[in-house]
Design an enzyme around this catalytic site. Structure first.
Site, mmCIF file in Angstrom:
data_model
loop_
_atom_site.group_PDB
_atom_site.id
_atom_site.type_symbol
_atom_site.label_atom_id
_atom_site.label_comp_id
_atom_site.label_asym_id
_atom_site.label_seq_id
_atom_site.Cartn_x
_atom_site.Cartn_y
_atom_site.Cartn_z
ATOM 1 N N LYS A 82 -4.589 -8.214 -5.983
ATOM 2 C CA LYS A 82 -5.290 -7.810 -7.204
ATOM 3 C C LYS A 82 -5.663 -6.357 -7.008
ATOM 4 O O LYS A 82 -6.293 -5.985 -6.016
ATOM 5 C CB LYS A 82 -6.544 -8.662 -7.418
ATOM 6 C CG LYS A 82 -7.183 -8.428 -8.781
ATOM 7 C CD LYS A 82 -6.304 -8.954 -9.903
ATOM 8 C CE LYS A 82 -6.969 -8.774 -11.258
ATOM 9 N NZ LYS A 82 -6.161 -9.331 -12.348
ATOM 10 N N SER A 110 3.526 -14.032 -13.179
ATOM 11 C CA SER A 110 2.790 -12.798 -13.468
ATOM 12 C C SER A 110 3.755 -11.723 -13.934
ATOM 13 O O SER A 110 4.840 -11.560 -13.361
ATOM 14 C CB SER A 110 2.049 -12.343 -12.210
ATOM 15 O OG SER A 110 1.443 -11.082 -12.391
ATOM 16 N N GLY A 144 -3.602 -12.675 -16.491
ATOM 17 C CA GLY A 144 -3.639 -12.991 -17.911
ATOM 18 C C GLY A 144 -2.249 -13.157 -18.497
ATOM 19 O O GLY A 144 -1.304 -12.492 -18.093
ATOM 20 N N GLU A 200 9.580 -9.195 -15.043
ATOM 21 C CA GLU A 200 9.510 -7.926 -15.765
ATOM 22 C C GLU A 200 10.778 -7.721 -16.588
ATOM 23 O O GLU A 200 11.837 -8.284 -16.282
ATOM 24 C CB GLU A 200 9.321 -6.748 -14.812
ATOM 25 C CG GLU A 200 10.554 -6.376 -14.008
ATOM 26 C CD GLU A 200 10.428 -5.008 -13.358
ATOM 27 O OE1 GLU A 200 9.436 -4.314 -13.633
ATOM 28 O OE2 GLU A 200 11.332 -4.635 -12.597
ATOM 29 N N SER A 234 -1.130 -7.650 -9.322
ATOM 30 C CA SER A 234 -1.679 -7.837 -10.663
ATOM 31 C C SER A 234 -2.853 -6.894 -10.854
ATOM 32 O O SER A 234 -3.773 -6.860 -10.024
ATOM 33 C CB SER A 234 -2.130 -9.290 -10.828
ATOM 34 O OG SER A 234 -2.670 -9.519 -12.106
ATOM 35 N N GLY A 289 10.498 -6.959 -5.748
ATOM 36 C CA GLY A 289 11.857 -7.409 -5.939
ATOM 37 C C GLY A 289 12.669 -6.310 -6.600
ATOM 38 O O GLY A 289 12.142 -5.267 -6.999
#
Length: 366
Positions: A164, A345, A86, A299, A233, A352
């Site tokens: 997921k 995402s 999402g 992020e 995710s 990372g």
């Protein structure tokens, strides 16, 4: 070893319930529904705990595919790996990426390793196992199984591992408490990060990027431990991990190739260029090569800075930091790739280096 051919199709969507593009490709014969192995999507939700666009998209796809496969919608969801992410902030465009796999013969004229895909599932987790070593260990086992399914033997040939994973809800918290156990966190939103982080560490363990000697307290604390190819995710719709391994294999007869690089921070444009270069799509593209899609993690840097300058993504009480990060990284990659229809995402815990994340590119060869 069996030989397979992988197909990848990027299809724009007008909303989370829009399946018209996929149905049109099935109707034209471009996609055989029986060969669909996985579908990754970007939906225009908030990417949070209450982002029901993910579940809505999966339900719409399962309902549409059920009669084509002669299965119930529930059985379709068990057969195909669905990963909906999402959040399409900024220039990101809602779309799905359909991965197919069929048996094929590798001709003598085909050189080099080509795109391969493998899938595996973990068992269902107890709420108190999320974000802890149990999730790490089970994920590592599933990654190895997915590598075997993809015909990939060398970990360096793995370029992207999409997972997921579950999150915690009030009912799941209550279930753990009823058994006399504590969960890693008492916040549903924080549970998404714990689950993503533990899943990513499972990838790192499976691929030898870190040792298996990881403790519960290392999750979301030891950011020196990470995977260079993990993309995880969280979602409300499951209690197990779905693992999809993408890499290159000598047993693949695909016309596609995948490569990756690692962004050190949210503005690491050279890393994106390096990822494009890895599949011949950089500043001097190889003739005939075509971009299929880009997959990346984003992020907000947890130390509150980007290259020495303070950012405010973590202090914004109106907009989640993951939404800021998706928009920033999505804009950077879109500008370099020339399209906003890319899979970015949010939430890159242990995916990372802190504040950065992996970026993978799939190209079609002439």
């Amino acid at each position: 070893m069996r030989t397979t051919a992988v197909g990848v199709f990027k299809i724009a969507t007008r909303g989370p319930g829009d399946v018209s593009g996929l149905m049109a490709m099935i109707g034209s014969g471009a996609i055989d529904p029986k060969t669909i192995l996985a579908i990754l999507g970007k939906t225009e939700g908030n990417g949070g705990v209450n982002d029901f666009t993910r579940e809505y998209a999966v339900a719409a796809l399962c309902t549409a595919l059920a009669p084509r496969l002669g299965l119930s919608p529930e059985a379709v969801e068990q057969r195909i790996a669905f990963v909906m992410s999402g959040g399409t902030e900024g220039v990101l465009s809602p779309h799905i990426t359909v991965f197919t796999r069929r048996e094929a013969e590798r001709t003598a004229s085909l050189s080099g390793k080509r795109l391969s895909i493998g899938m595996a599932h973990t068992r269902d987790f107890l709420p108190e196992e999320l974000g802890r070593t149990a999730q790490i260990a089970e994920t590592a086992t599933a990654v190895k199984a997915a590598m075997d399914d993809a015909g990939i033997t060398d970990p360096t040939d793995v370029h992207f591992v999409q997972i997921k994973c579950p999150l915690l809800t009030s009912e799941r918290f209550a279930a753990a408490i009823a058994r006399g156990n504590k969960t890693a966190t008492t916040s549903s939103y924080s549970s998404m990060a714990y689950s993503r982080g533990a899943s990513a560490l499972g990838v790192a363990v499976a691929l030898g990027e870190t040792s298996s000697d990881i403790r519960d307290e290392d999750v979301l604390r030891r950011y020196d431990l990470f995977s260079n190819v993990a993309s995880t995710s969280s979602g409300i719709e499951l209690m197990h991990n779905v693992v999809i391994v993408l890499g290159n294999s000598a047993s693949s007869a695909s016309e596609l190739e995948i490569g990756h690089a690692v962004m050190s921070d949210a503005i690491d444009a050279p890393a994106v260029v390096s990822a494009l270069n890895s599949v011949g799509l950089g500043t001097t593209p190889q003739p005939g090569r075509e971009l299929v899609n880009i997959f990346a993690k984003a992020e907000a840097s947890p130390d509150g800075t980007v290259r020495g300058y303070r950012h405010t993504m973590l202090e914004d009480t109106d907009i989640s930091s993951t939404r800021h990060a998706r928009a920033a990284v999505g804009g950077l990659i879109a500008g370099l790739a020339g399209t906003g229809a890319i899979y970015v995402s949010g939430g890159a815990e242990h995916q990372g280096p802190a504040g950065g994340g992996p970026v993978a590119v799939i190209a079609r060869l002439p």
